[in-house]
Design an enzyme around this catalytic site. Structure first.
Site, short mmCIF file in Angstrom:
data_model
loop_
_atom_site.label_atom_id
_atom_site.label_comp_id
_atom_site.label_asym_id
_atom_site.label_seq_id
_atom_site.Cartn_x
_atom_site.Cartn_y
_atom_site.Cartn_z
N ARG A 256 0.84 -1.20 0.00
CA ARG A 256 0.00 0.00 0.00
C ARG A 256 0.87 1.25 0.00
O ARG A 256 1.91 1.30 0.66
CB ARG A 256 -0.92 0.02 1.22
CG ARG A 256 -2.02 -1.03 1.17
CD ARG A 256 -3.08 -0.66 0.15
NE ARG A 256 -4.13 -1.66 0.05
CZ ARG A 256 -5.22 -1.54 -0.70
NH1 ARG A 256 -5.38 -0.45 -1.43
NH2 ARG A 256 -6.12 -2.49 -0.75
N GLU A 285 -3.45 7.96 -5.79
CA GLU A 285 -3.65 7.28 -7.07
C GLU A 285 -4.89 7.83 -7.78
O GLU A 285 -5.89 8.10 -7.11
CB GLU A 285 -3.78 5.77 -6.84
CG GLU A 285 -2.52 5.15 -6.24
CD GLU A 285 -2.65 3.66 -5.96
OE1 GLU A 285 -3.71 3.08 -6.29
OE2 GLU A 285 -1.70 3.07 -5.41
N HIS A 304 -0.70 -0.08 -9.92
CA HIS A 304 -1.49 -0.82 -8.92
C HIS A 304 -2.22 -2.01 -9.55
O HIS A 304 -3.44 -2.16 -9.41
CB HIS A 304 -2.49 0.11 -8.22
CG HIS A 304 -2.87 -0.38 -6.85
ND1 HIS A 304 -3.29 0.45 -5.84
CD2 HIS A 304 -2.89 -1.63 -6.31
CE1 HIS A 304 -3.56 -0.25 -4.75
NE2 HIS A 304 -3.32 -1.52 -5.02
#
Length: 343
Positions: A256, A285, A304
């Site tokens: 993360r 993000e 991601h």
């Protein structure tokens, strides 16, 4: 019985419905309705409110939930306001590991069990993580980019631009949950030394050694993050932390973004504190176009996607359907988030 499935472009409607109909084939008059959001085209939104990571609006669910018995959801926000409109709801199934798009406290007060699907993408993330180890040490992404531009760069065959193979590396794993353990198992085939730091465990795979944090930082050639985001781990990877690493070390983050202070990471990468990084998650993000990390040549970046595999979707749907079936049959549910809800 009516089930509402809220799916998207990753957790596909067809996969979820197939799993439900297979597990709940004994239920007569099973009605499955679907609503889909456009994740990941619309990225996850982050909030400090009652739900912290979601896509979509409360209204999308409110207008569909009044006569629903069981809700299956991936990323949509299930807030207290949404639950107040769910007059017949008996359970909430979240097709992801962290049910952070659900107000667990509100659900518990309303006697609604919340189920999740932990470990659904652990194999996918573990494979991707090892892939980043190889991509970063063997210049795969950099060579791809220059070759695609029509540039035949001989530098990557020069001794000073090459790296030792994984078999010669010390790999450090911070965190030894589902993903960390699977990374460790995958590495057994490479013959590398694996060190693990996790204050909550006492045993690791036979190819690894459990060590103190300082030992991990000073010895690891590649440091891979696999911790949860907690108040203790948020921003843990800062300048003070990275100064304890080898100047030749590579930092890998497929966990993360909040674990890392990215301003400090940029400084560490540009000042020689550490050599390189491979990152799949970021502070915010999508990553901003002006983010200075995008200008660095000593970083491999992906958007991601470590957990994105078809296996992960199928596993998620199967875990969800099995737990919902267990609940309906009065059996123990394996993945119950709010264990203190009033049965």
């Amino acid at each position: 019985m009516k089930i509402l499935t809220v799916t998207d472009l990753f957790i596909k409607k067809e996969v979820v419905e197939t799993a439900l109909r297979e597990k709940l084939c004994h239920i007569e008059n099973l009605q499955i309705e679907n609503f889909s959001v456009d994740f990941p085209i619309t990225p996850l939104q982050y909030s400090d409110g009652e739900v912290t990571e979601f896509v979509g609006s409360e209204e999308d669910i409110i207008e569909r939930i009044s006569d629903v018995d069981h809700l299956v959801v991936h990323t949509s926000p299930i807030t207290k306001r949404v639950l107040e409109h769910a007059k017949q709801l008996k359970s909430i199934s979240v097709t992801r590991g962290g049910a952070i798009n659900v107000n667990i406290e509100a659900a518990t007060k309303m006697n609604l069990p919340v189920f999740n699907t932990p470990g659904r993408n652990s194999s996918a993330v573990a494979e991707f993580t090892v892939g980043l180890f190889i991509a970063e040490t063997r210049n795969i992404a950099r060579s791809h980019e220059t070759t695609r531009q029509g540039k035949w760069i001989d530098d990557y065959y020069m001794y000073d631009k090459t790296e030792y193979e994984l078999s010669s590396k010390v790999i450090g794993l911070m965190g030894y949950g589902n993903i960390g353990e699977k990374v460790c198992k995958l590495l057994s085939g490479f013959g590398c030394k694996v060190l693990v730091y996790d204050p909550y465990i006492s045993q690791v795979e036979s190819n690894a050694e459990l060590v103190a944090l300082d030992t991990l930082l000073t010895e690891a050639d590649i440091l891979s993050l696999h911790m949860r985001v907690t108040p203790e781990t948020t921003g843990m990877i800062n300048m003070e932390f990275m100064k304890k690493m080898k100047p030749s070390a590579i930092l890998v983050n497929t966990a993360r973004g909040p674990l890392v202070n990215y301003s400090d990471l940029y400084e560490a990468l540009t000042s020689g504190i550490i050599a390189r990084a491979a990152l799949d998650t970021f502070e915010s993000e999508p990553i901003a176009e002006e983010d200075p990390l995008l200008k660095l040549d000593n970083v491999t970046l992906t958007n991601h996607i470590a957990g994105a595999s078809r296996n992960a979707v199928k596993i998620s749907a199967e875990i969800m359907a099995e737990d919902l079936n267990a609940f309906l049959e009065g059996r123990e549910v394996k993945n119950l988030v709010n264990k203190d809800y009033d049965k």
